[in-house]
Scaffold this active site. Structure first.
Site, PDB file in Angstrom:
ATOM      1  CG  HIS A   1      55.150   1.596  75.479  1.00 17.18           C
ATOM      2  ND1 HIS A   1      54.389   1.398  77.595  1.00 17.18           N
ATOM      3  CD2 HIS A   1      55.505   0.175  76.292  1.00 17.18           C
ATOM      4  CE1 HIS A   1      54.726   0.298  77.975  1.00 17.18           C
ATOM      5  NE2 HIS A   1      55.905  -0.560  76.933  1.00 17.18           N
TER       6      HIS A   1
ATOM      7  CD  GLU B   1      68.642  -5.248  72.517  1.00 22.09           C
ATOM      8  OE1 GLU B   1      68.516  -3.594  72.101  1.00 22.09           O
ATOM      9  OE2 GLU B   1      67.996  -5.703  72.670  1.00 22.09           O
TER      10      GLU B   1
ATOM     11  NE  ARG C   1      57.052  -0.881  82.611  1.00 20.77           N
ATOM     12  CZ  ARG C   1      55.897  -1.151  81.828  1.00 20.77           C
ATOM     13  NH1 ARG C   1      55.057  -0.279  82.328  1.00 20.77           N
ATOM     14  NH2 ARG C   1      55.775  -2.166  81.590  1.00 20.77           N
ATOM     15  N   GLY C   2      60.940  -2.454  82.046  1.00 21.27           N
ATOM     16  CA  GLY C   2      60.857  -4.098  82.082  1.00 21.27           C
ATOM     17  C   GLY C   2      59.410  -3.996  81.850  1.00 21.27           C
TER      18      GLY C   2
ATOM     19  CE1 TYR D   1      59.338   0.635  73.877  1.00 19.39           C
ATOM     20  CE2 TYR D   1      59.156   3.003  75.230  1.00 19.39           C
ATOM     21  CZ  TYR D   1      59.396   1.051  74.744  1.00 19.39           C
ATOM     22  OH  TYR D   1      60.111   0.436  75.874  1.00 19.39           O
TER      23      TYR D   1
ATOM     24  CD  GLN E   1      60.165  -2.625  70.406  1.00 15.34           C
ATOM     25  OE1 GLN E   1      61.185  -3.214  70.215  1.00 15.34           O
ATOM     26  NE2 GLN E   1      59.223  -2.807  71.721  1.00 15.34           N
TER      27      GLN E   1
HETATM   28  C1  LIG Z   1      65.630  -0.418  73.294  1.00 11.74           C
HETATM   29  C2  LIG Z   1      65.009  -1.393  74.038  1.00 11.74           C
HETATM   30  C3  LIG Z   1      65.725  -2.116  75.142  1.00 11.74           C
HETATM   31  C4  LIG Z   1      64.992  -3.405  75.841  1.00 11.74           C
HETATM   32  N1  LIG Z   1      65.734  -3.793  76.841  1.00 11.74           N
HETATM   33  C5  LIG Z   1      65.681  -5.045  77.209  1.00 11.74           C
HETATM   34  C6  LIG Z   1      66.027  -5.848  78.312  1.00 11.74           C
HETATM   35  O1  LIG Z   1      67.229  -5.176  78.166  1.00 11.74           O
HETATM   36  N2  LIG Z   1      65.135  -6.053  79.215  1.00 11.74           N
HETATM   37  C7  LIG Z   1      63.825  -6.391  79.432  1.00 11.74           C
HETATM   38  O2  LIG Z   1      63.012  -6.199  80.224  1.00 11.74           O
HETATM   39  N3  LIG Z   1      62.947  -5.363  78.725  1.00 11.74           N
HETATM   40  C8  LIG Z   1      63.923  -4.495  77.096  1.00 11.74           C
HETATM   41  N4  LIG Z   1      63.103  -4.138  76.095  1.00 11.74           N
HETATM   42  C9  LIG Z   1      61.842  -3.851  76.565  1.00 11.74           C
HETATM   43  C10 LIG Z   1      60.421  -2.697  77.827  1.00 11.74           C
HETATM   44  O3  LIG Z   1      61.463  -2.834  78.710  1.00 11.74           O
HETATM   45  C11 LIG Z   1      59.301  -2.424  76.992  1.00 11.74           C
HETATM   46  O4  LIG Z   1      59.264  -1.965  76.052  1.00 11.74           O
HETATM   47  C12 LIG Z   1      58.755  -1.801  78.648  1.00 11.74           C
HETATM   48  O5  LIG Z   1      57.638  -2.555  78.407  1.00 11.74           O
HETATM   49  C13 LIG Z   1      58.696  -0.523  78.948  1.00 11.74           C
HETATM   50  O6  LIG Z   1      60.075   0.066  79.025  1.00 11.74           O
HETATM   51  P1  LIG Z   1      60.468   1.365  79.434  1.00 11.74           P
HETATM   52  O7  LIG Z   1      61.885   1.244  79.618  1.00 11.74           O
HETATM   53  O8  LIG Z   1      59.964   2.052  78.135  1.00 11.74           O
HETATM   54  O9  LIG Z   1      59.461   1.987  80.243  1.00 11.74           O
HETATM   55  P2  LIG Z   1      58.001   3.724  80.621  1.00 11.74           P
HETATM   56  O10 LIG Z   1      59.377   4.745  79.986  1.00 11.74           O
HETATM   57  O11 LIG Z   1      58.593   3.147  82.287  1.00 11.74           O
HETATM   58  O12 LIG Z   1      57.877   3.710  79.804  1.00 11.74           O
HETATM   59  C14 LIG Z   1      56.280   2.579  80.439  1.00 11.74           C
HETATM   60  C15 LIG Z   1      55.122   3.080  80.564  1.00 11.74           C
HETATM   61  O13 LIG Z   1      54.559   3.825  81.317  1.00 11.74           O
HETATM   62  C16 LIG Z   1      54.574   4.661  80.670  1.00 11.74           C
HETATM   63  N5  LIG Z   1      55.389   5.603  81.655  1.00 11.74           N
HETATM   64  C17 LIG Z   1      56.337   6.313  81.877  1.00 11.74           C
HETATM   65  N6  LIG Z   1      56.808   7.422  82.404  1.00 11.74           N
HETATM   66  C18 LIG Z   1      55.464   7.247  82.974  1.00 11.74           C
HETATM   67  C19 LIG Z   1      55.521   8.181  84.057  1.00 11.74           C
HETATM   68  N7  LIG Z   1      56.294   8.863  85.070  1.00 11.74           N
HETATM   69  N8  LIG Z   1      54.109   8.525  84.592  1.00 11.74           N
HETATM   70  C20 LIG Z   1      53.126   7.566  84.427  1.00 11.74           C
HETATM   71  N9  LIG Z   1      53.285   6.743  83.051  1.00 11.74           N
HETATM   72  C21 LIG Z   1      54.594   6.983  82.296  1.00 11.74           C
HETATM   73  C22 LIG Z   1      55.333   4.848  79.545  1.00 11.74           C
HETATM   74  O14 LIG Z   1      54.448   5.967  78.761  1.00 11.74           O
HETATM   75  C23 LIG Z   1      55.133   3.296  79.196  1.00 11.74           C
HETATM   76  O15 LIG Z   1      53.493   3.423  78.108  1.00 11.74           O
HETATM   77  C24 LIG Z   1      63.623  -2.867  75.549  1.00 11.74           C
HETATM   78  C25 LIG Z   1      62.982  -2.364  75.178  1.00 11.74           C
HETATM   79  C26 LIG Z   1      63.284  -1.188  73.752  1.00 11.74           C
HETATM   80  C27 LIG Z   1      62.897  -0.478  73.442  1.00 11.74           C
END
Ligand SMILES: Cc1cc2nc3c(=O)[nH]c(=O)nc-3n(C[C@H](O)[C@H](O)[C@H](O)COP(=O)(O)OP(=O)(O)OC[C@H]3O[C@@H](n4cnc5c(N)ncnc54)[C@H](O)[C@@H]3O)c2cc1C
Length: 293
Positions: free
Chosen positions: A153, A18, A108-109, A149, A180
């Protein structure tokens, strides 16, 4: 190649890299050099992050093109919901498809700097599972990765909630989970079991960030909630004025960590390389990854 195909052959453990889009010309040159060296080991894919707040939308795609056309590797573009309406997200997906990017890491970001809570953009999406749905709707053949995670998370009220939400992303059509970073394999093994218990059957790929500078890693792990085991932290603390010694300890630790994960049968390892090659090269050499095709 699409993510699902990369991990289809269970007899082969793949590694991936990455990177993030550099800000300067010098950074670009140095990244291209690092990637040239690392891609000699035969990664399954190279992914490029999408800057916080969506700040690198175009750069992410430009680097994915370089990965494909200059380095002849499979690219995965990271993509977040931050700051974009549904129409803007679809527009970016069309651009990605137009540039031949077959794989998307759907995220999500994080909330913008200075804010503690994520807020969907007007007409935008709230969670990554919605982004996976949108991608499946508009680019049905795309390979989709999502984040997992092992240590929960930070915002999730409990591990069980977080795993339920991970399952939503899988049910929406994700092909692979990339975790993560973590430094204690026990967290990963528990996470893997919990995924199995929830009938999550897509590959779960551990994310490894080799430690090369203790101060920097402390900052990063504090932001994402990953624990540095006490034994490792105290060894690094003892050499806090000696960056070369920190590098050596970090690389040796990562080799042992990866070895244990590979022996346990993980589908691959995703390396957060921070745009540098040296640590990862040493690790890949030790793990004999040069035989991967
Ligand atoms: C491999 C990897 C690559 C990454 N790359 C980037 C990047 O390029 N750019 C960047 O900005 N960030 C990046 N991140 C960080 C990431 O954006 C953050 O960790 C962010 O806070 C959560 O993203 P997620 O996609 O896991 O969100 P989600 O899966 O949406 O989860 C976010 C939070 O909401 C909760 N949640 C999820 N779905 C629901 C629902 N339907 N109802 C209620 N609660 C819910 C989850 O339990 C979690 O606490 C990366 C992380 C990893 C592990």
């Amino acid at each position: 190649m699409r993510l699902a195909d990369i991990f289809r052959d269970h007899s082969q453990q793949r590694f991936s890299i990455e990177i993030f889009p550099p800000q300067t010309e010098k950074g670009e040159e140095s990244l291209l050099n690092a990637l040239t060296r690392l891609t000699e080991f035969g990664p399954g894919f190279v992914s490029c992050t999408y800057g916080a707040g969506g700040s690198t939308q175009q750069k992410t795609l430009e680097w994915c093109e370089k990965i494909q056309n200059v380095l002849q590797q499979t690219a995965t573009a990271h993509f977040t919901c931050v700051g974009s309406s549904r129409e803007e997200l679809v527009d970016w997906l069309n651009q990605a498809a137009g540039r031949g990017v077959q794989n998307i890491m759907a995220l999500r970001g994080d909330p913008p700097r200075g804010e503690t809570e994520f807020k969907a953009a007007e007409g935008g999406l709230r969670y990554a599972n919605e982004l996976v749905e949108l991608i499946r709707e508009h680019s049905p053949n795309a390979g989709i990765g999502v984040a997992g995670y092992p240590e929960k998370h930070l915002e999730a009220p409990s591990m069980a909630d977080d795993l339920d939400n991970l399952k939503r992303k899988v049910d929406a059509g994700a092909d692979v989970i990339v975790t993560q970073m973590f430094y204690n394999n026990e967290h990963f093994f528990r996470f893997q079991e919990a995924c199995q218990a929830r009938q999550i059957s897509i590959p779960v790929v551990p994310g490894i960030m080799p430690i090369t500078n203790f101060q920097r890693i402390q900052r990063i792990t504090a932001m994402c909630g990953s624990e540095i085991p006490e034994g490792l932290a105290s060894r690094l603390e003892a050499v806090q004025d000696d960056e070369a010694a920190q590098f050596e300890i970090g690389v040796e630790f990562a080799i042992q960590q990866c070895r244990e994960l590979l022996e346990a049968g993980v589908p691959g390892i995703h390396f957060y390389v921070l745009n540098k090659s040296q640590a990862c090269e040493q690790i890949l050499e030790e793990l004999n990854f040069q035989t991967a095709t």
